[in-house]
Design a protein around this motif. Structure first.
Motif, PDB file in Angstrom:
ATOM      1  N   UNK A 135      21.979   9.836  10.181  1.00  0.00           N
ATOM      2  CA  UNK A 135      22.543  10.311   8.926  1.00  0.00           C
ATOM      3  C   UNK A 135      21.821   9.818   7.691  1.00  0.00           C
ATOM      4  N   UNK A 136      20.913   8.843   7.848  1.00  0.00           N
ATOM      5  CA  UNK A 136      20.189   8.347   6.679  1.00  0.00           C
ATOM      6  C   UNK A 136      19.172   9.377   6.196  1.00  0.00           C
ATOM      7  N   UNK A 137      18.923   9.323   4.882  1.00  0.00           N
ATOM      8  CA  UNK A 137      17.914  10.186   4.270  1.00  0.00           C
ATOM      9  C   UNK A 137      16.778   9.316   3.734  1.00  0.00           C
ATOM     10  N   UNK A 138      15.533   9.709   4.056  1.00  0.00           N
ATOM     11  CA  UNK A 138      14.359   9.015   3.537  1.00  0.00           C
ATOM     12  C   UNK A 138      13.571   9.956   2.646  1.00  0.00           C
ATOM     13  N   UNK A 139      13.081   9.411   1.540  1.00  0.00           N
ATOM     14  CA  UNK A 139      12.159  10.154   0.684  1.00  0.00           C
ATOM     15  C   UNK A 139      10.779   9.529   0.825  1.00  0.00           C
ATOM     16  N   UNK A 140       9.795  10.326   1.241  1.00  0.00           N
ATOM     17  CA  UNK A 140       8.442   9.826   1.483  1.00  0.00           C
ATOM     18  C   UNK A 140       7.512  10.262   0.369  1.00  0.00           C
ATOM     19  N   UNK A 141       6.737   9.292  -0.108  1.00  0.00           N
ATOM     20  CA  UNK A 141       5.713   9.578  -1.116  1.00  0.00           C
ATOM     21  C   UNK A 141       4.397   9.022  -0.585  1.00  0.00           C
ATOM     22  N   UNK A 142       3.475   9.888  -0.241  1.00  0.00           N
ATOM     23  CA  UNK A 142       2.190   9.482   0.325  1.00  0.00           C
ATOM     24  C   UNK A 142       1.064   9.823  -0.652  1.00  0.00           C
ATOM     25  N   UNK A 143       0.103   8.900  -0.767  1.00  0.00           N
ATOM     26  CA  UNK A 143      -1.072   9.097  -1.608  1.00  0.00           C
ATOM     27  C   UNK A 143      -2.302   8.612  -0.840  1.00  0.00           C
ATOM     28  N   UNK A 144      -3.452   9.177  -1.184  1.00  0.00           N
ATOM     29  CA  UNK A 144      -4.695   8.751  -0.551  1.00  0.00           C
ATOM     30  C   UNK A 144      -5.418   7.794  -1.485  1.00  0.00           C
ATOM     31  N   UNK A 145      -5.786   6.606  -0.971  1.00  0.00           N
ATOM     32  CA  UNK A 145      -6.465   5.608  -1.792  1.00  0.00           C
ATOM     33  C   UNK A 145      -7.935   5.969  -1.949  1.00  0.00           C
ATOM     34  N   UNK A 146      -8.629   5.256  -2.838  1.00  0.00           N
ATOM     35  CA  UNK A 146     -10.054   5.513  -3.069  1.00  0.00           C
ATOM     36  C   UNK A 146     -10.883   5.241  -1.827  1.00  0.00           C
ATOM     37  N   UNK A 147     -10.409   4.303  -1.028  1.00  0.00           N
ATOM     38  CA  UNK A 147     -11.162   3.966   0.189  1.00  0.00           C
ATOM     39  C   UNK A 147     -10.795   4.858   1.370  1.00  0.00           C
ATOM     40  N   UNK A 148      -9.943   5.847   1.149  1.00  0.00           N
ATOM     41  CA  UNK A 148      -9.645   6.807   2.202  1.00  0.00           C
ATOM     42  C   UNK A 148      -8.402   6.518   3.006  1.00  0.00           C
ATOM     43  N   UNK A 149      -7.631   5.495   2.640  1.00  0.00           N
ATOM     44  CA  UNK A 149      -6.393   5.195   3.348  1.00  0.00           C
ATOM     45  C   UNK A 149      -5.268   6.104   2.841  1.00  0.00           C
TER      46      UNK A 149
ATOM     47  N   UNK B 254      14.968   4.712   1.142  1.00  0.00           N
ATOM     48  CA  UNK B 254      16.262   5.154   1.667  1.00  0.00           C
ATOM     49  C   UNK B 254      17.088   5.710   0.506  1.00  0.00           C
ATOM     50  N   UNK B 255      17.288   7.018   0.489  1.00  0.00           N
ATOM     51  CA  UNK B 255      18.039   7.656  -0.605  1.00  0.00           C
ATOM     52  C   UNK B 255      19.366   8.210  -0.080  1.00  0.00           C
ATOM     53  N   UNK B 256      19.876   7.559   0.976  1.00  0.00           N
ATOM     54  CA  UNK B 256      21.134   8.021   1.560  1.00  0.00           C
ATOM     55  C   UNK B 256      22.254   8.013   0.526  1.00  0.00           C
ATOM     56  N   UNK B 257      22.354   6.908  -0.234  1.00  0.00           N
ATOM     57  CA  UNK B 257      23.408   6.830  -1.253  1.00  0.00           C
ATOM     58  C   UNK B 257      23.259   7.941  -2.282  1.00  0.00           C
ATOM     59  N   UNK B 258      22.001   8.227  -2.649  1.00  0.00           N
ATOM     60  CA  UNK B 258      21.760   9.285  -3.628  1.00  0.00           C
ATOM     61  C   UNK B 258      22.168  10.642  -3.077  1.00  0.00           C
ATOM     62  N   UNK B 259      21.822  10.904  -1.810  1.00  0.00           N
ATOM     63  CA  UNK B 259      22.197  12.188  -1.208  1.00  0.00           C
ATOM     64  C   UNK B 259      23.713  12.308  -1.088  1.00  0.00           C
ATOM     65  N   UNK B 260      24.354  11.202  -0.718  1.00  0.00           N
ATOM     66  CA  UNK B 260      25.808  11.236  -0.635  1.00  0.00           C
ATOM     67  C   UNK B 260      26.426  11.463  -2.001  1.00  0.00           C
TER      68      UNK B 260
END
Length: 732
Positions: free
Chosen positions: A270-284, A291-297
């Protein structure tokens, strides 16, 4: 030498000493001839080579310096003369502990070779490091003569090593800080390298993905973690077929390989996750998962609050309008009809007033549940507020179907409801507007259904009424009356009439009741016509204030002309009494017209005492009573007030309603009620006024049973201001 000193090197006693030693050796080796000369030449070459690169010193057995080379002087900053004969502690830096030199001295004194790194101090106080080798010197018989030390300046190397150590320490501290920060962050953090292998993560990452945690370790691929999680039920998937799972994994991999957008992901718990992915200069690919469960609720709660009635859980007005518009559009396509029904519970206020608001809420909940059970799943039920409900009934063949459904609603509302050990029958009235015949928009249908509901209530309640264009004329007339009343109030065109009150004992004049009068376009508008409009339109407050002010003005005028009008009673509505400044305004008018407080009597009905803002009303009444204003309870016995209200509010006079006076001689019940009110009032130290007295028989009955005052057509009809003076003149 002492143990806390570094022994001075023994390096030959200077160039003269070396030559002497060489000469002595030469004598010893004269017999060797050319052999000695060869050795001397080789020794000189070795010495010259060493002097170029090494710091050389020789000491005697006690550690006194006998010889130093030029490089020793150059590095230490001391001259040869300052060094010869001194102990080696002249260049001691103090950096090394005592045990360091003790161990060194123990080694060389036993004839051993010592090697180590020593930090010395120059004459100017600068530190320098030397790589040192100390070798004992022995005579031909093997006895120790002194020591030779060979040193190499390693200051730069030591500085480089120190810098490297410092840099490594900084890196270790930075790594420790990074790890500490990562573990402090409540969000899950993970980084994947160019080969999509896990390169960095914190414990929150494992904790968030608890079902995937067994395989989360450095070096594992992102896809492996994803597949393991899907196989072990980590994620909440809309479909759980093999095809759906593969499609979900493929979509997530595309998002991962093209980072930048926020991704929402619901886990199976039932938990909600918000994912934010970025690519670093070195390629990672670096991702942060929150955890945005409270926000979704909270969003769900807000959505429910925005769409649902908090008490009954039914839809609210906003949803009703939206669904009604959709139903009208759908029925236009199908050619079928629909109905909008407004349902209003009958006498709901009485339940609130007698049993309390908790009982009223229970009634609303029960009725709402009955409506759900009675209606079809395709129907929409909403609560518009208070005790008013709205029902959308789509896909009807015609008005006959709507009639049947309305009858079902009326029947279910008539069923008894047990609340607080009492059996209640709610009852309801229904206004119906058919679509598309009675309106093409949601708001038009609501307006027409409301008109029909008003008519249903006017017909006695407990019935349903369908919209008729003729009904609209009545509503429009009320609207016209309200608009005209607003203009009249702004122009101060509301007048008053005064109805006299007399003493039943001797018919002497005791006071007046002020009644509102309004003339519109030459026609007298009955109070029964415009006062309800004023209450519905919110004009009752300015209307009451205008009547009050004109009554006070009349009282002042009569007194100035030498008459004593007695107290003038003015009706006050609940809306007026709830005004925070009502008492202040009343007392201000008394001061304005130079009247004592007893010149004014405030009349209020029983329903005013039952208003939800009773505390504020009580406060206003007590302030007026304290100032000396007379408080009268009008129409006593016709409402729902209990005797406790007489104790709670500062009432000093009761009025017997004309409905009890009208048949007081022929109706035993009316006579009993009148006598009971008189007795109750007197026992509570209150006076009594009977209204609607029209016959001498009524007058004599009331007098015989101790009633104090009377008003009615027998005494006088309401008088216009111009007639009041003549009336008072005749009563002198």
């Amino acid at each position: 030498m002492s143990l806390d000193q570094e022994p001075a090197s023994f390096e030959g006693g200077g160039r003269a000493g070396l030559c002497a030693a060489t000469a002595a050796a030469g004598k010893d080796f004269d017999r060797a001839g050319s052999k000695v000369k060869q050795i001397q030449a080789e020794f000189g070459a070795y010495k010259a080579a060493i002097d170029q690169h090494a710091i050389v010193a020789m000491t005697d057995r006690s550690g006194a310096i006998l010889y130093v080379n030029d490089l020793f002087c150059q590095v230490s900053g001391y001259s040869r003369g300052e060094l010869i004969g001194r102990k080696h502690n002249i260049v001691n830096s103090g950096l090394h502990p005592r045990q360091f030199f003790t161990d060194m001295w123990r080694t060389i004194s036993r004839g051993g070779l010592w090697h180590g790194e020593i930090c010395n101090r120059t004459k100017e106080g600068d530190l320098y490091w030397v790589d040192t080798t100390i070798v004992p010197l022995r005579d031909p018989s093997g006895n120790g003569r002194g020591y030779v030390s060979i040193r190499y300046d390693i200051t730069r190397r030591k500085a480089a090593e120190a810098a490297l150590c410092a840099e490594n320490e900084k890196r270790r501290e930075a790594e420790a800080l990074l790890r500490d920060i990562l573990e402090t962050i409540p969000d899950a953090v993970a980084a994947f390298d160019a080969d999509d292998r896990l390169a960095l993560y914190n414990e929150a990452f494992r904790r968030y993905y608890d079902k995937s945690a067994p395989i989360i370790e450095l070096g594992i691929s992102f896809e492996s973690i994803l597949r393991f999680g899907v196989e072990n039920g980590q994620f909440n998937l809309s479909k759980n077929t093999p095809e759906a799972r593969e499609a979900w994994i493929a979509a997530r991999m595309r998002e991962h390989h093209n980072p930048g957008k926020k991704v929402l992901q619901q886990l199976s718990d039932g938990r909600w996750l918000q994912m934010r992915e970025r690519q670093s200069r070195s390629g990672y690919v670096v991702g942060v998962r929150s955890d945005i469960t409270d926000l979704k609720q909270a969003e769900l709660v807000i959505k429910r609050q925005a769409e649902q009635d908090p008490l009954t859980g039914l839809f609210n007005r906003a949803v009703l309008l939206e669904r009604l518009a959709d139903a009208v559009a759908a029925n236009e396509r199908t050619g079928r009809q629909g109905a909008l029904m407004l349902v209003d519970l009958d006498d709901f206020k009485g339940v609130n007033d007698t049993l309390g608001h908790d009982a009223g809420d229970m009634l609303l909940l029960t009725v709402a549940e009955r409506f759900r059970e009675t209606l079809r799943k395709s129907d929409t039920i909403a609560r518009l507020g208070g005790d008013e409900f709205a029902i959308i009934v789509p896909n009807l063949s015609g008005a006959d179907d709507a009639v049947k459904i309305a009858e079902k609603i009326l029947a279910c509302a008539r069923q008894p409801i047990d609340i607080e050990h009492r059996s209640l029958i709610a009852g309801c009235s229904i206004g119906v507007a058919m679509f598309p015949d009675d309106g093409g928009t949601a708001r038009e249908l609501l307006k027409h259904a409301d008109i029909a509901l008003y008519q249903a209530k006017a017909r006695g309640r407990g019935v349903s009424c369908f919209f008729d264009p003729a009904l609209r004329d009545s509503v429009e007339q009320r609207q016209t009356t309200g608009d005209a009343l607003r203009v009249a109030l702004a122009a101060n065109e509301i007048d008053i009439a005064l109805q006299p009150q007399v003493s039943l004992e001797n018919r002497s004049h005791v006071g007046f009741e002020a009644l509102a009068r309004w003339t519109l376009n030459g026609r007298q508008i009955a109070p029964a016509e415009f006062i309800p409009v004023a209450e519905d339109s919110g004009l009752i407050v300015p209307l009451g204030l205008q009547v009050l002010e004109k009554s006070m003005e009349m009282a002042r005028e009569l007194r100035d002309r030498g008459y004593e009008p007695g107290p003038i009673a003015v009706n006050a509505a609940a809306a007026q009494l709830k005004q925070s400044d009502f008492a202040k305004s009343v007392l201000g008018l008394l001061r304005k017209f130079r009247l004592e407080a007893a010149a004014l009597e405030i009349e209020l009905t029983e329903n005013v005492l039952l208003d939800r803002s009773s505390d504020r009303i009580s406060e206003a009444l007590r302030e007026l009573d304290h100032a000396g204003v007379i408080i009268t309870l009008d129409d006593f016995g016709t409402g729902y007030a209990s005797l406790a209200h007489l104790k709670r509010y500062p009432v000093s006079r009761l009025k017997i309603d004309q409905s009890f006076v009208r048949e007081i001689q022929s109706d035993v019940c009316d006579a009993v009620i009148a006598r009971a009110i008189i007795s109750l009032a007197h026992n509570l130290k209150m006076s009594v006024v009977a209204e609607g007295v029209e016959t001498e028989q009524q007058f004599r009955f009331l007098k015989a049973h101790g009633c104090d005052h009377a008003q009615g057509y027998l005494i006088s009809r309401p008088l216009e201001p111009a007639s009041v003076q003549a009336y008072l003149a005749n009563t002198r």
